[in-house]
Design an enzyme around this catalytic site. Structure first.
Site, PDB file in Angstrom:
ATOM      1  NE  ARG A   1      -4.269  -1.356  -0.046  1.00 33.38           N
ATOM      2  CZ  ARG A   1      -4.372  -2.375  -0.894  1.00 33.38           C
ATOM      3  NH1 ARG A   1      -3.370  -2.643  -1.732  1.00 33.38           N
ATOM      4  NH2 ARG A   1      -5.454  -3.116  -0.930  1.00 33.38           N
TER       5      ARG A   1
ATOM      6  CD  GLU B   1      -2.962   3.163  -5.262  1.00 37.51           C
ATOM      7  OE1 GLU B   1      -1.784   2.812  -5.139  1.00 37.51           O
ATOM      8  OE2 GLU B   1      -3.901   2.358  -5.441  1.00 37.51           O
TER       9      GLU B   1
ATOM     10  CG  HIS C   1      -3.126  -0.989  -6.928  1.00 38.67           C
ATOM     11  ND1 HIS C   1      -3.352  -0.277  -5.784  1.00 38.67           N
ATOM     12  CD2 HIS C   1      -3.311  -2.293  -6.586  1.00 38.67           C
ATOM     13  CE1 HIS C   1      -3.665  -1.099  -4.791  1.00 38.67           C
ATOM     14  NE2 HIS C   1      -3.638  -2.326  -5.261  1.00 38.67           N
TER      15      HIS C   1
HETATM   16  P1  NAI Z   1      -1.643 -11.022   5.044  1.00 42.34           P
HETATM   17  O1  NAI Z   1      -2.653 -10.475   5.970  1.00 42.34           O
HETATM   18  O2  NAI Z   1      -1.663 -12.466   4.667  1.00 42.34           O
HETATM   19  O3  NAI Z   1      -0.170 -10.723   5.639  1.00 42.34           O
HETATM   20  C1  NAI Z   1       0.216  -9.491   6.156  1.00 42.34           C
HETATM   21  C2  NAI Z   1       1.331  -9.771   7.153  1.00 42.34           C
HETATM   22  O4  NAI Z   1       1.893  -8.516   7.563  1.00 42.34           O
HETATM   23  C3  NAI Z   1       0.835 -10.495   8.432  1.00 42.34           C
HETATM   24  O5  NAI Z   1       1.600 -11.670   8.657  1.00 42.34           O
HETATM   25  C4  NAI Z   1       1.071  -9.460   9.535  1.00 42.34           C
HETATM   26  O6  NAI Z   1       1.423 -10.040  10.784  1.00 42.34           O
HETATM   27  C5  NAI Z   1       2.226  -8.658   8.946  1.00 42.34           C
HETATM   28  N1  NAI Z   1       2.429  -7.344   9.552  1.00 42.34           N
HETATM   29  C6  NAI Z   1       1.514  -6.518  10.109  1.00 42.34           C
HETATM   30  N2  NAI Z   1       2.129  -5.405  10.561  1.00 42.34           N
HETATM   31  C7  NAI Z   1       3.462  -5.545  10.297  1.00 42.34           C
HETATM   32  C8  NAI Z   1       4.596  -4.737  10.521  1.00 42.34           C
HETATM   33  N3  NAI Z   1       4.511  -3.567  11.133  1.00 42.34           N
HETATM   34  N4  NAI Z   1       5.799  -5.203  10.114  1.00 42.34           N
HETATM   35  C9  NAI Z   1       5.912  -6.402   9.493  1.00 42.34           C
HETATM   36  N5  NAI Z   1       4.867  -7.217   9.261  1.00 42.34           N
HETATM   37  C10 NAI Z   1       3.637  -6.784   9.645  1.00 42.34           C
HETATM   38  O7  NAI Z   1      -1.703 -10.079   3.765  1.00 42.34           O
HETATM   39  P2  NAI Z   1      -1.255 -10.445   2.261  1.00 42.34           P
HETATM   40  O8  NAI Z   1      -2.359 -11.147   1.571  1.00 42.34           O
HETATM   41  O9  NAI Z   1       0.091 -11.061   2.276  1.00 42.34           O
HETATM   42  O10 NAI Z   1      -1.170  -8.979   1.642  1.00 42.34           O
HETATM   43  C11 NAI Z   1      -0.197  -8.032   2.062  1.00 42.34           C
HETATM   44  C12 NAI Z   1      -0.591  -6.661   1.567  1.00 42.34           C
HETATM   45  O11 NAI Z   1      -0.475  -6.641   0.133  1.00 42.34           O
HETATM   46  C13 NAI Z   1      -2.070  -6.321   1.838  1.00 42.34           C
HETATM   47  O12 NAI Z   1      -2.199  -5.706   3.075  1.00 42.34           O
HETATM   48  C14 NAI Z   1      -2.422  -5.394   0.714  1.00 42.34           C
HETATM   49  O13 NAI Z   1      -2.298  -4.069   1.202  1.00 42.34           O
HETATM   50  C15 NAI Z   1      -1.371  -5.665  -0.356  1.00 42.34           C
HETATM   51  N6  NAI Z   1      -1.921  -6.141  -1.614  1.00 42.34           N
HETATM   52  C16 NAI Z   1      -1.564  -5.480  -2.772  1.00 42.34           C
HETATM   53  C17 NAI Z   1      -2.063  -5.903  -3.988  1.00 42.34           C
HETATM   54  C18 NAI Z   1      -1.665  -5.235  -5.269  1.00 42.34           C
HETATM   55  O14 NAI Z   1      -2.296  -5.476  -6.313  1.00 42.34           O
HETATM   56  N7  NAI Z   1      -0.622  -4.412  -5.299  1.00 42.34           N
HETATM   57  C19 NAI Z   1      -3.003  -7.023  -4.065  1.00 42.34           C
HETATM   58  C20 NAI Z   1      -3.256  -7.684  -2.802  1.00 42.34           C
HETATM   59  C21 NAI Z   1      -2.750  -7.232  -1.619  1.00 42.34           C
END
Ligand code: NAI
Length: 332
Positions: free
Chosen positions: A231, A260, A292
């Protein structure tokens, strides 16, 4: 059930119609994004469906409630665009697509890394002009480099596996995830100090806003590569520009940008861009930006449509998968 799908593009409409059951799903596709200004478009609807840059604040939630809407379907994983506390107060159900293809985002992350390193974006421009000079295109071997993965969730884990496959040493920081013996788990401060490549895969929350700021850049190695496919708000863009100007930041790959919402998902090629920060970012040869699109694969789009329609069906008989529901406490 009548569902208003806000901010629809043709490619989304096609996928939704492919999976919809006309007996059950009355889908109305709108190009406008949902915001206070577009609330009047909400009429005779049971639910609305939104994407990453619709703005669903307390005013919009109240307006939707007033118009009889009780369900907001997010056709994405992130939910930072919704005031969840306001939604809870109005008894609004919010359902998302928590996982559609971590591989899509992880593979795009890898594509940004490799393109930046081997300067494919510049090489392509040269060969089109029959300029076969290699000056300025020298890359480095990923093999043997140290890569930092911030956030070891679905996407972060895929990226870590890929980097392992390239022969990198992988450091991980995640305050919650269970350690995995294949990687070295460490603090965020140590990770940014010790890595050649940093890739962000944690959600945007009040605590992770500008996680990468001027202090973080100061702590990094000279010439570090930073990739953000998570993000935009995770990175202080003005600080990133400063770090690019001094050479501290050697490569920047972005699929997301903090402002964005006014730019991405539309054709602005014949407009004047009023965002000077973004315009400056575009001038660096070592910055590669995509709008994105990391999620955008055929497999992911199918999964987004089917999960969203299943969430809609589940609302009717109270059977939405609890993992897809988002509540106010998710903000904590
Ligand atoms: P997820 O929920 O499976 O994993 C997120 C991880 O980040 C969790 O393990 C959590 O404990 C960890 N986390 C939380 N705060 C943290 C911190 N301060 N430092 C380090 N780790 C921390 O989420 P997922 O599916 O892996 O997605 C990650 C991010 O990718 C989403 O939040 C979303 O914003 C983004 N995303 C972007 C897309 C794109 O098209 N560019 C598409 C899908 C998701």
């Amino acid at each position: 059930m009548r569902l208003l799908v806000f901010g629809t593009h043709a490619y989304e409409k096609d996928v939704f119609l492919k999976h919809a059951d006309p007996q059950k799903h009355d889908l109305v596709f709108l190009e406008a994004r949902l915001s206070a200004g577009t609330l009047p478009l909400v009429r005779d609807a049971d639910a609305v469906c939104i994407f990453v840059n619709d703005k669903v604040d307390a005013e919009v939630i109240a307006g939707l409630h007033e118009r009889g809407v009780r369900l907001i379907l997010l056709r994405c994983a992130g939910f930072n665009q919704v005031d969840l506390k306001a939604a809870d107060r109005h008894g609004m159900t919010i359902a998302r697509v928590p996982e559609y293809s971590p591989y899509a985002v992880a593979e795009h992350t890898l594509a940004l890394m490799l393109s930046l390193n081997r300067r494919l974006h510049r090489a392509w421009l040269r060969t089109r002009e029959f300029n076969f000079n290699l000056g300025g295109l020298m890359g480095f071997d990923f093999h043997g480099k140290t890569v930092g993965v911030v956030g070891f969730g679905r996407i972060g884990q895929c990226v870590a596996r890929m980097m392992n496959g390239l022969g990198c040493r992988v450091l991980v920081s995640d305050p919650v995830a269970d350690p995995d013996p294949a990687y070295t788990f460490t603090s965020f401060d140590e990770l940014i100090r010790a890595t050649d490549v940093i890739t962000l895969h944690c959600p945007l929350t009040p605590t992770t806003h500008h996680l990468i700021d001027a202090d973080a850049f100061a702590a990094m190695k000279q010439g570090v590569m930073l990739i953000n496919t998570s993000r935009g708000g995770l990175v202080d863009t003005v600080a990133a520009i400063q770090a690019l100007k001094t050479g501290k930041l050697g490569y920047l790959g972005l699929d997301v940008y903090e402002e964005e919402a006014d730019l991405f998902f539309q054709d602005l090629s014949d407009r004047v861009i009023p965002d000077d920060v973004f315009a400056r970012l575009m001038t660096f040869p070592n910055v590669l930006i995509t709008a994105h699109q990391a999620f955008f694969t055929a497999e992911a789009m199918d999964r987004i449509a089917t999960t969203t329609l299943t969430n809609l069906d589940g609302f009717a008989d109270n059977s939405i998968n609890p993992q897809n529901l988002v509540h106010g406490e998710h903000h904590a």
